[in-house]
Design a protein around this motif. Structure first.
Motif, PDB file in Angstrom:
ATOM      1  N   TYR A 101     -14.138  -2.077   8.563  1.00 19.24           N
ATOM      2  CA  TYR A 101     -14.338  -3.166   7.611  1.00 19.24           C
ATOM      3  C   TYR A 101     -13.787  -2.790   6.241  1.00 19.24           C
ATOM      4  O   TYR A 101     -13.102  -3.599   5.584  1.00 19.24           O
ATOM      5  CB  TYR A 101     -15.834  -3.482   7.491  1.00 19.24           C
ATOM      6  CG  TYR A 101     -16.330  -4.597   8.378  1.00 19.24           C
ATOM      7  CD1 TYR A 101     -17.013  -5.685   7.847  1.00 19.24           C
ATOM      8  CD2 TYR A 101     -16.157  -4.550   9.762  1.00 19.24           C
ATOM      9  CE1 TYR A 101     -17.498  -6.706   8.658  1.00 19.24           C
ATOM     10  CE2 TYR A 101     -16.633  -5.563  10.580  1.00 19.24           C
ATOM     11  CZ  TYR A 101     -17.302  -6.639  10.025  1.00 19.24           C
ATOM     12  OH  TYR A 101     -17.763  -7.649  10.831  1.00 19.24           O
ATOM     13  N   ALA A 102     -14.112  -1.579   5.786  1.00 18.95           N
ATOM     14  CA  ALA A 102     -13.672  -1.145   4.461  1.00 18.95           C
ATOM     15  C   ALA A 102     -12.148  -1.153   4.353  1.00 18.95           C
ATOM     16  O   ALA A 102     -11.584  -1.568   3.329  1.00 18.95           O
ATOM     17  CB  ALA A 102     -14.215   0.253   4.165  1.00 18.95           C
ATOM     18  N   LYS A 103     -11.479  -0.723   5.406  1.00 16.64           N
ATOM     19  CA  LYS A 103     -10.021  -0.696   5.405  1.00 16.64           C
ATOM     20  C   LYS A 103      -9.448  -2.109   5.319  1.00 16.64           C
ATOM     21  O   LYS A 103      -8.487  -2.373   4.584  1.00 16.64           O
ATOM     22  CB  LYS A 103      -9.523   0.008   6.675  1.00 16.64           C
ATOM     23  CG  LYS A 103      -8.043   0.337   6.678  1.00 16.64           C
ATOM     24  CD  LYS A 103      -7.690   1.173   7.905  1.00 16.64           C
ATOM     25  CE  LYS A 103      -6.211   1.545   7.903  1.00 16.64           C
ATOM     26  NZ  LYS A 103      -5.863   2.388   9.083  1.00 16.64           N
ATOM     27  N   LYS A 104     -10.046  -3.035   6.056  1.00 13.60           N
ATOM     28  CA  LYS A 104      -9.562  -4.419   6.066  1.00 13.60           C
ATOM     29  C   LYS A 104      -9.890  -5.156   4.770  1.00 13.60           C
ATOM     30  O   LYS A 104      -9.211  -6.129   4.413  1.00 13.60           O
ATOM     31  CB  LYS A 104     -10.165  -5.164   7.259  1.00 13.60           C
ATOM     32  CG  LYS A 104      -9.641  -4.688   8.603  1.00 13.60           C
ATOM     33  CD  LYS A 104     -10.332  -5.389   9.766  1.00 13.60           C
ATOM     34  CE  LYS A 104      -9.761  -4.906  11.104  1.00 13.60           C
ATOM     35  NZ  LYS A 104     -10.467  -5.518  12.262  1.00 13.60           N
ATOM     36  N   LEU A 105     -10.917  -4.708   4.069  1.00 14.28           N
ATOM     37  CA  LEU A 105     -11.329  -5.362   2.823  1.00 14.28           C
ATOM     38  C   LEU A 105     -10.602  -4.818   1.595  1.00 14.28           C
ATOM     39  O   LEU A 105     -10.645  -5.432   0.528  1.00 14.28           O
ATOM     40  CB  LEU A 105     -12.843  -5.201   2.629  1.00 14.28           C
ATOM     41  CG  LEU A 105     -13.722  -5.993   3.601  1.00 14.28           C
ATOM     42  CD1 LEU A 105     -15.163  -5.506   3.535  1.00 14.28           C
ATOM     43  CD2 LEU A 105     -13.653  -7.488   3.292  1.00 14.28           C
ATOM     44  N   THR A 106      -9.954  -3.669   1.735  1.00 13.20           N
ATOM     45  CA  THR A 106      -9.229  -3.061   0.623  1.00 13.20           C
ATOM     46  C   THR A 106      -7.980  -3.884   0.311  1.00 13.20           C
ATOM     47  O   THR A 106      -7.259  -4.309   1.218  1.00 13.20           O
ATOM     48  CB  THR A 106      -8.856  -1.610   0.955  1.00 13.20           C
ATOM     49  OG1 THR A 106     -10.062  -0.857   1.177  1.00 13.20           O
ATOM     50  CG2 THR A 106      -8.080  -0.969  -0.184  1.00 13.20           C
ATOM     51  N   LYS A 107      -7.728  -4.084  -0.980  1.00 15.57           N
ATOM     52  CA  LYS A 107      -6.634  -4.977  -1.357  1.00 15.57           C
ATOM     53  C   LYS A 107      -6.052  -4.577  -2.718  1.00 15.57           C
ATOM     54  O   LYS A 107      -6.787  -4.233  -3.638  1.00 15.57           O
ATOM     55  CB  LYS A 107      -7.153  -6.416  -1.429  1.00 15.57           C
ATOM     56  CG  LYS A 107      -6.129  -7.483  -1.718  1.00 15.57           C
ATOM     57  CD  LYS A 107      -6.793  -8.856  -1.702  1.00 15.57           C
ATOM     58  CE  LYS A 107      -5.790  -9.964  -1.967  1.00 15.57           C
ATOM     59  NZ  LYS A 107      -6.452 -11.316  -1.960  1.00 15.57           N
ATOM     60  N   GLY A 108      -4.721  -4.610  -2.839  1.00 17.34           N
ATOM     61  CA  GLY A 108      -4.068  -4.356  -4.113  1.00 17.34           C
ATOM     62  C   GLY A 108      -3.794  -2.885  -4.372  1.00 17.34           C
ATOM     63  O   GLY A 108      -4.084  -2.012  -3.548  1.00 17.34           O
ATOM     64  N   GLU A 109      -3.251  -2.620  -5.555  1.00 15.54           N
ATOM     65  CA  GLU A 109      -2.911  -1.255  -5.958  1.00 15.54           C
ATOM     66  C   GLU A 109      -3.237  -1.054  -7.437  1.00 15.54           C
ATOM     67  O   GLU A 109      -3.474  -2.020  -8.173  1.00 15.54           O
ATOM     68  CB  GLU A 109      -1.411  -0.985  -5.727  1.00 15.54           C
ATOM     69  CG  GLU A 109      -0.982  -1.013  -4.268  1.00 15.54           C
ATOM     70  CD  GLU A 109      -1.543   0.125  -3.438  1.00 15.54           C
ATOM     71  OE1 GLU A 109      -1.944   1.147  -4.037  1.00 15.54           O
ATOM     72  OE2 GLU A 109      -1.582  -0.001  -2.202  1.00 15.54           O
ATOM     73  N   GLY A 110      -3.201   0.204  -7.846  1.00 14.73           N
ATOM     74  CA  GLY A 110      -3.366   0.531  -9.259  1.00 14.73           C
ATOM     75  C   GLY A 110      -4.726   0.179  -9.820  1.00 14.73           C
ATOM     76  O   GLY A 110      -5.736   0.180  -9.110  1.00 14.73           O
ATOM     77  N   THR A 111      -4.747  -0.164 -11.112  1.00 14.42           N
ATOM     78  CA  THR A 111      -6.018  -0.413 -11.795  1.00 14.42           C
ATOM     79  C   THR A 111      -6.721  -1.674 -11.296  1.00 14.42           C
ATOM     80  O   THR A 111      -7.924  -1.828 -11.480  1.00 14.42           O
ATOM     81  CB  THR A 111      -5.790  -0.539 -13.316  1.00 14.42           C
ATOM     82  OG1 THR A 111      -4.814  -1.569 -13.559  1.00 14.42           O
ATOM     83  CG2 THR A 111      -5.277   0.776 -13.894  1.00 14.42           C
ATOM     84  N   SER A 112      -5.967  -2.571 -10.685  1.00 17.09           N
ATOM     85  CA  SER A 112      -6.569  -3.810 -10.188  1.00 17.09           C
ATOM     86  C   SER A 112      -6.949  -3.726  -8.710  1.00 17.09           C
ATOM     87  O   SER A 112      -7.371  -4.720  -8.122  1.00 17.09           O
ATOM     88  CB  SER A 112      -5.604  -4.977 -10.397  1.00 17.09           C
ATOM     89  OG  SER A 112      -4.406  -4.771  -9.661  1.00 17.09           O
ATOM     90  N   LYS A 113      -6.828  -2.553  -8.111  1.00 19.68           N
ATOM     91  CA  LYS A 113      -7.117  -2.399  -6.691  1.00 19.68           C
ATOM     92  C   LYS A 113      -8.578  -2.704  -6.383  1.00 19.68           C
ATOM     93  O   LYS A 113      -9.489  -2.304  -7.108  1.00 19.68           O
ATOM     94  CB  LYS A 113      -6.782  -0.979  -6.234  1.00 19.68           C
ATOM     95  CG  LYS A 113      -7.038  -0.744  -4.740  1.00 19.68           C
ATOM     96  CD  LYS A 113      -6.581   0.641  -4.297  1.00 19.68           C
ATOM     97  CE  LYS A 113      -6.839   0.863  -2.813  1.00 19.68           C
ATOM     98  NZ  LYS A 113      -6.348   2.183  -2.351  1.00 19.68           N
ATOM     99  N   ARG A 114      -8.794  -3.409  -5.293  1.00 15.37           N
ATOM    100  CA  ARG A 114     -10.145  -3.683  -4.800  1.00 15.37           C
ATOM    101  C   ARG A 114     -10.389  -2.793  -3.585  1.00 15.37           C
ATOM    102  O   ARG A 114      -9.651  -2.839  -2.614  1.00 15.37           O
ATOM    103  CB  ARG A 114     -10.266  -5.149  -4.397  1.00 15.37           C
ATOM    104  CG  ARG A 114     -11.673  -5.538  -3.982  1.00 15.37           C
ATOM    105  CD  ARG A 114     -11.674  -6.967  -3.461  1.00 15.37           C
ATOM    106  NE  ARG A 114     -11.250  -7.035  -2.057  1.00 15.37           N
ATOM    107  CZ  ARG A 114     -10.845  -8.157  -1.461  1.00 15.37           C
ATOM    108  NH1 ARG A 114     -10.738  -9.275  -2.156  1.00 15.37           N
ATOM    109  NH2 ARG A 114     -10.522  -8.153  -0.181  1.00 15.37           N
ATOM    110  N   TYR A 115     -11.437  -1.988  -3.663  1.00 18.99           N
ATOM    111  CA  TYR A 115     -11.758  -1.058  -2.583  1.00 18.99           C
ATOM    112  C   TYR A 115     -12.742  -1.685  -1.596  1.00 18.99           C
ATOM    113  O   TYR A 115     -13.543  -2.551  -1.952  1.00 18.99           O
ATOM    114  CB  TYR A 115     -12.345   0.231  -3.148  1.00 18.99           C
ATOM    115  CG  TYR A 115     -11.334   1.096  -3.856  1.00 18.99           C
ATOM    116  CD1 TYR A 115     -10.583   2.043  -3.164  1.00 18.99           C
ATOM    117  CD2 TYR A 115     -11.108   0.959  -5.224  1.00 18.99           C
ATOM    118  CE1 TYR A 115      -9.646   2.845  -3.816  1.00 18.99           C
ATOM    119  CE2 TYR A 115     -10.170   1.756  -5.895  1.00 18.99           C
ATOM    120  CZ  TYR A 115      -9.444   2.688  -5.172  1.00 18.99           C
ATOM    121  OH  TYR A 115      -8.515   3.471  -5.824  1.00 18.99           O
TER     122      TYR A 115
END
Length: 465
Positions: free
Chosen positions: A196-210
């Protein structure tokens, strides 16, 4: 209890660490405060019994003591309860110090409340609490471990009954789940959690959502996050076993390390440990600011799920049970915090004190209406009413998936309690240091396990001399 014993406790500065973030904040009342008036003794020939209740949190805002005590006194004419608060600042360490000082000075005590397993276990060992097995035998001879969701046995005896029930669970950003096409889990494993955590991770850098955020370990505390795969076991769920020996040969300790490394280093789905430490991140803001989609945390968060003035809620929230190791494992075992309500060993009215303890941890929890009770006989409709009351105090209760919260609380249960060892804090600090070597790439998992075992055994051996 001997004054000499308690004087030595106070002189040595015995203050037990309390799990950070636990919702058991102490009292606003620094001195004894009279309890609310209730029913009077019905017979002039029967002498009124006055009980003194030492509570670490004496505030009505958190424990609703005034109507709760009044309800007990009405149901038990001839017994009056005087509430003694232990801190004005909401500080559990201050409350513990004052409790020890009160015991050392010989103050009259009848009922004492402890806010965590370590405080409870150590003060039982020091003789502050009386065993209540004889009263349980007279009171229907029920089994404490079946009657309540928290097993309070120590050395084969019961010294307290549990009040509130704060199991750990997983908070979920339901909007993120919907976006990723994921359902709210009702029974899942740590492998599922990582997926789930892998599929929910989105974006890169300072705006990345983990996908998730782990708030520990740090500074020798928040060790819950270093034993994730151990805590969902019915027994031996902690770093140390009941006999004080190491439990680090459990494969579930290594499994936890593997999970943490995989999620942070390989999947990059967990907020980096280095960021948590260097930026002094807070778990509330990580979740409510939507920087992380999932958060494993204690259910003291129930009072904040719908958002607060300080930390508003701008999305829909759901709740899932603490993950299991294997799909075939029983569901629900999780770390739990509670109030340990004991009869004081020095009380001259132990039978009446037990009567209050038993009432308070059963019917009294429903009267109090501030927390989810540990009492296993709470009906679904009563639990729903309590949750409605708790959520109604938040800003946006309609954004909380109440059904998932209630279902999670219903299946949750505590592992067998492990008494705290006097050297536990020293062990935790050593393990924290070894974990940092691992997560910062200075040693591998096998070396971390070995070093953790060696250092723990050295600490145990040193404390046995």
């Amino acid at each position: 209890m001997k004054k000499k014993l308690w004087s030595s406790v106070v002189a040595s500065g015995l203050v037990l660490s309390v799990v950070a973030g636990c919702s058991s904040a102490p009292s606003n009342n620094s001195a004894s405060t009279p309890a609310a008036t209730g029913g009077q003794a019905t017979s002039a020939s029967k002498e009124q019994v006055n009980l003194r209740l030492y509570a670490f949190d004496g505030r009505d805002t958190t424990y609703n003591w005034t109507p709760t005590i009044a309800a007990f006194e009405k149901a038990n004419p001839g017994i009056k309860v005087e509430l003694v608060g232990l801190s004005e600042k909401g500080d559990t360490q201050e409350a513990t110090k004052k409790l020890d000082l009160a015991a050392a000075s010989g103050e009259t005590m009848d009922i004492v409340m402890f806010s965590d397993p370590a405080s409870y276990a150590q003060r039982v060992n020091l003789g502050m609490a009386a065993p209540i097995d004889e009263f349980i035998a007279k009171d229907g001879n029920y089994k404490e471990e079946e009657e309540y969701k928290v097993d309070t046995h120590l050395n084969g005896k019961v010294y307290a009954l549990p009040g509130k029930f704060n199991p750990w669970y997983v908070l979920l950003n339901k909007d993120h789940l919907d976006e990723a096409g994921l359902k709210v889990p009702t029974d899942w494993t740590w492998d599922d959690f990582a997926d789930y955590a892998k599929k929910l991770t989105k974006g890169e850098g300072t705006s990345k959502r983990y996908g998730t955020y782990f708030h520990g370990p740090q500074n020798g505390g928040w060790l819950e996050y270093l034993k994730l795969a151990m805590e969902n076991q019915p027994q031996d769920s902690d770093i140390l076993k009941a006999d004080g020996t190491s439990n680090l040969d459990s494969p579930n300790f290594k499994k936890t390390l593997e999970l943490r490394v995989k999620m942070e280093k390989e999947d990059k789905s967990a907020v980096p440990y280095a960021d948590m430490i260097s930026q002094k991140l807070a778990y509330r803001t990580q979740f409510f600011n939507q920087s992380a989609s999932m958060l494993a945390i204690g259910s003291w968060m129930n009072t904040e799920l719908g958002g607060t003035e300080k930390v508003p809620l701008n999305f829909n929230v759901a709740v899932a049970p603490f993950p299991k190791n294997n799909a075939s494992d029983p569901i629900g075992y999780t770390p739990v915090t509670t109030d340990f309500v004991s009869v004081a060993a020095s009380s001259k009215h132990k039978e009446e004190a037990y009567k209050f303890v038993r009432w308070y941890t059963t019917e009294g929890q429903l009267v109090q209406g501030k927390n989810v009770p540990s009492w296993s006989k709470v009906k679904s409709e009563d639990l729903t009413k309590i949750i409605d009351t708790i959520l109604s105090a938040t800003k946006n209760p309609e954004k909380v998936d109440k059904a998932s919260l209630i279902k999670t609380l219903q299946v949750s249960k505590a592992s067998q309690m492990v008494p705290a060892a006097s050297y536990q804090a020293e062990v935790y600090k050593a393990l924290n240091e070894e974990f940092e070597k691992l997560i910062f790439g200075k040693q591998d998992i096998d070396t971390t396990v070995k070093n953790s075992q060696d250092r723990t055994n050295q600490i145990i051996a040193a404390n046995k001399k």
